[in-house]
Design a protein around this motif. Sequence first.
Motif, PDB file in Angstrom:
ATOM      1  N   UNK A 238       0.835  -1.196   0.000  1.00 12.14           N
ATOM      2  CA  UNK A 238       0.000   0.000   0.000  1.00 12.14           C
ATOM      3  C   UNK A 238       0.875   1.254   0.000  1.00 12.14           C
ATOM      4  N   UNK A 239       0.264   2.359  -0.423  1.00 11.13           N
ATOM      5  CA  UNK A 239       1.018   3.612  -0.519  1.00 11.13           C
ATOM      6  C   UNK A 239       0.133   4.781  -0.136  1.00 11.13           C
ATOM      7  N   UNK A 240       0.686   5.678   0.676  1.00 10.19           N
ATOM      8  CA  UNK A 240       0.060   6.972   0.963  1.00 10.19           C
ATOM      9  C   UNK A 240       0.722   7.997   0.047  1.00 10.19           C
ATOM     10  N   UNK A 241      -0.051   8.513  -0.912  1.00  8.26           N
ATOM     11  CA  UNK A 241       0.484   9.441  -1.908  1.00  8.26           C
ATOM     12  C   UNK A 241      -0.077  10.832  -1.674  1.00  8.26           C
ATOM     13  N   UNK A 242       0.815  11.789  -1.453  1.00  4.36           N
ATOM     14  CA  UNK A 242       0.435  13.183  -1.253  1.00  4.36           C
ATOM     15  C   UNK A 242       0.877  13.984  -2.475  1.00  4.36           C
ATOM     16  N   UNK A 243      -0.082  14.537  -3.196  1.00  2.00           N
ATOM     17  CA  UNK A 243       0.192  15.236  -4.453  1.00  2.00           C
ATOM     18  C   UNK A 243      -0.263  16.681  -4.308  1.00  2.00           C
ATOM     19  N   UNK A 246       1.027  24.073  -7.035  1.00  2.00           N
ATOM     20  CA  UNK A 246       0.754  25.499  -6.822  1.00  2.00           C
ATOM     21  C   UNK A 246       1.208  26.258  -8.051  1.00  2.00           C
ATOM     22  N   UNK A 247       0.293  26.993  -8.641  1.00  2.62           N
ATOM     23  CA  UNK A 247       0.576  27.783  -9.839  1.00  2.62           C
ATOM     24  C   UNK A 247       1.121  26.892 -10.952  1.00  2.62           C
ATOM     25  N   UNK A 248       0.366  25.852 -11.264  1.00  2.00           N
ATOM     26  CA  UNK A 248       0.786  24.938 -12.313  1.00  2.00           C
ATOM     27  C   UNK A 248      -0.231  23.838 -12.497  1.00  2.00           C
ATOM     28  N   UNK A 249       0.158  22.807 -13.220  1.00  2.00           N
ATOM     29  CA  UNK A 249      -0.716  21.671 -13.460  1.00  2.00           C
ATOM     30  C   UNK A 249       0.009  20.364 -13.260  1.00  2.00           C
ATOM     31  N   UNK A 250      -0.756  19.331 -12.891  1.00  2.00           N
ATOM     32  CA  UNK A 250      -0.184  18.004 -12.683  1.00  2.00           C
ATOM     33  C   UNK A 250      -1.140  16.961 -13.233  1.00  2.00           C
ATOM     34  N   UNK A 251      -0.623  16.030 -14.011  1.00  2.00           N
ATOM     35  CA  UNK A 251      -1.396  14.908 -14.533  1.00  2.00           C
ATOM     36  C   UNK A 251      -0.874  13.622 -13.912  1.00  2.00           C
ATOM     37  N   UNK A 252      -1.765  12.837 -13.309  1.00  2.00           N
ATOM     38  CA  UNK A 252      -1.402  11.602 -12.625  1.00  2.00           C
ATOM     39  C   UNK A 252      -2.039  10.431 -13.357  1.00  2.00           C
ATOM     40  N   UNK A 287      -3.937  18.319  -3.470  1.00  2.00           N
ATOM     41  CA  UNK A 287      -4.159  19.727  -3.123  1.00  2.00           C
ATOM     42  C   UNK A 287      -3.645  20.583  -4.259  1.00  2.00           C
ATOM     43  N   UNK A 288      -4.483  21.508  -4.725  1.00  2.00           N
ATOM     44  CA  UNK A 288      -4.108  22.389  -5.819  1.00  2.00           C
ATOM     45  C   UNK A 288      -4.462  23.826  -5.450  1.00  2.00           C
ATOM     46  N   UNK A 289      -3.510  24.727  -5.647  1.00  2.00           N
ATOM     47  CA  UNK A 289      -3.724  26.156  -5.404  1.00  2.00           C
ATOM     48  C   UNK A 289      -3.273  26.907  -6.651  1.00  2.00           C
TER      49      UNK A 289
END
Length: 297
Positions: A238-243, A246-252, A287-289
């Motif tokens: 198992x994995x706890x993933x924190x993504x 801030x001021x950008x974009x991320x594709x998972x 979390x995205x800001x």
Amino acid sequence: MASARGCFKNGCLGCLGFIVLMLLVVGVTALLAWNDSRTSTPLDQVLAPLEADEGILLVGHGGKVVLNMSQGEFYIRPAEPGEGLRIEAVYDDELYDLDQEFVTLPDSTWEYELNFQRTAGGMRAFLQSVFSKGPSARIEVYLPPEIPLELVADISKGGFEGELGGLWLTTADLEVHQGGFALEISKPLKEPMRSFHVKSSMGGFAAEGLGNASPEVLDIFCTMGGADVDLSGAWLNDCDANLSVKMGGMAISIPRDVKVLRGANEIESMSAAGAEMDMPVLRLRTRAKYGEIEIIH
């Protein structure tokens, strides 16, 4: 009126003289830099921790590799079995400084630290690097695959490419500032990692095959840039993933052979064929800001 025209005329002559002086300074600086580039010869070295007992790097004692590198091309790759830790460096020692330190600790573990940075500044040094023939500053780090390693890398103002497949990494902490990088784990590590931390600021990156690291904790932070993260691979736990972005974009990109929880107990995606199987659980916290995180199934 005549006095005003005279002042205006004198002012123009003063500005013109200043411009000519500046052009002269730039021209002389460029000429000196060009001469420096012709006379300088970049070093091409293969380095190893000279203070290390050869057996320390081969018999399985764990170690820590700390890399502080800026303003160049940087690579991290697996060494061939039995080769040990090795650094290949190409740089101009009039513009850059390379320092390495190896310490064996009382419990027979060890720590290796590499510091590489540009020491010359100003326009002359910049123009010299532009005019210089041959390869630019390049550092290649080869890590031994037979021993457990903690990896810490702080990279700034340069490009970075990493291939970690097949290594025995217990933890990794990668930070890249003002630069782009590509990271790949093409095959499973020797054992699952305890933690994997990636932080990027003022740049973009792509990471592939992070599931082959199978970290218990995965932290990815991206500020003022973009990230393309692929979590496929051989997940073993198992994995706890924190993504966070801030001021950008991320594709998972998420594989279909794991259970993915986002929030309390919501299952974001699951392999239909393996719905009854005991699959690893990937717990996502996002979390995205001033940006966006996109989850791709």
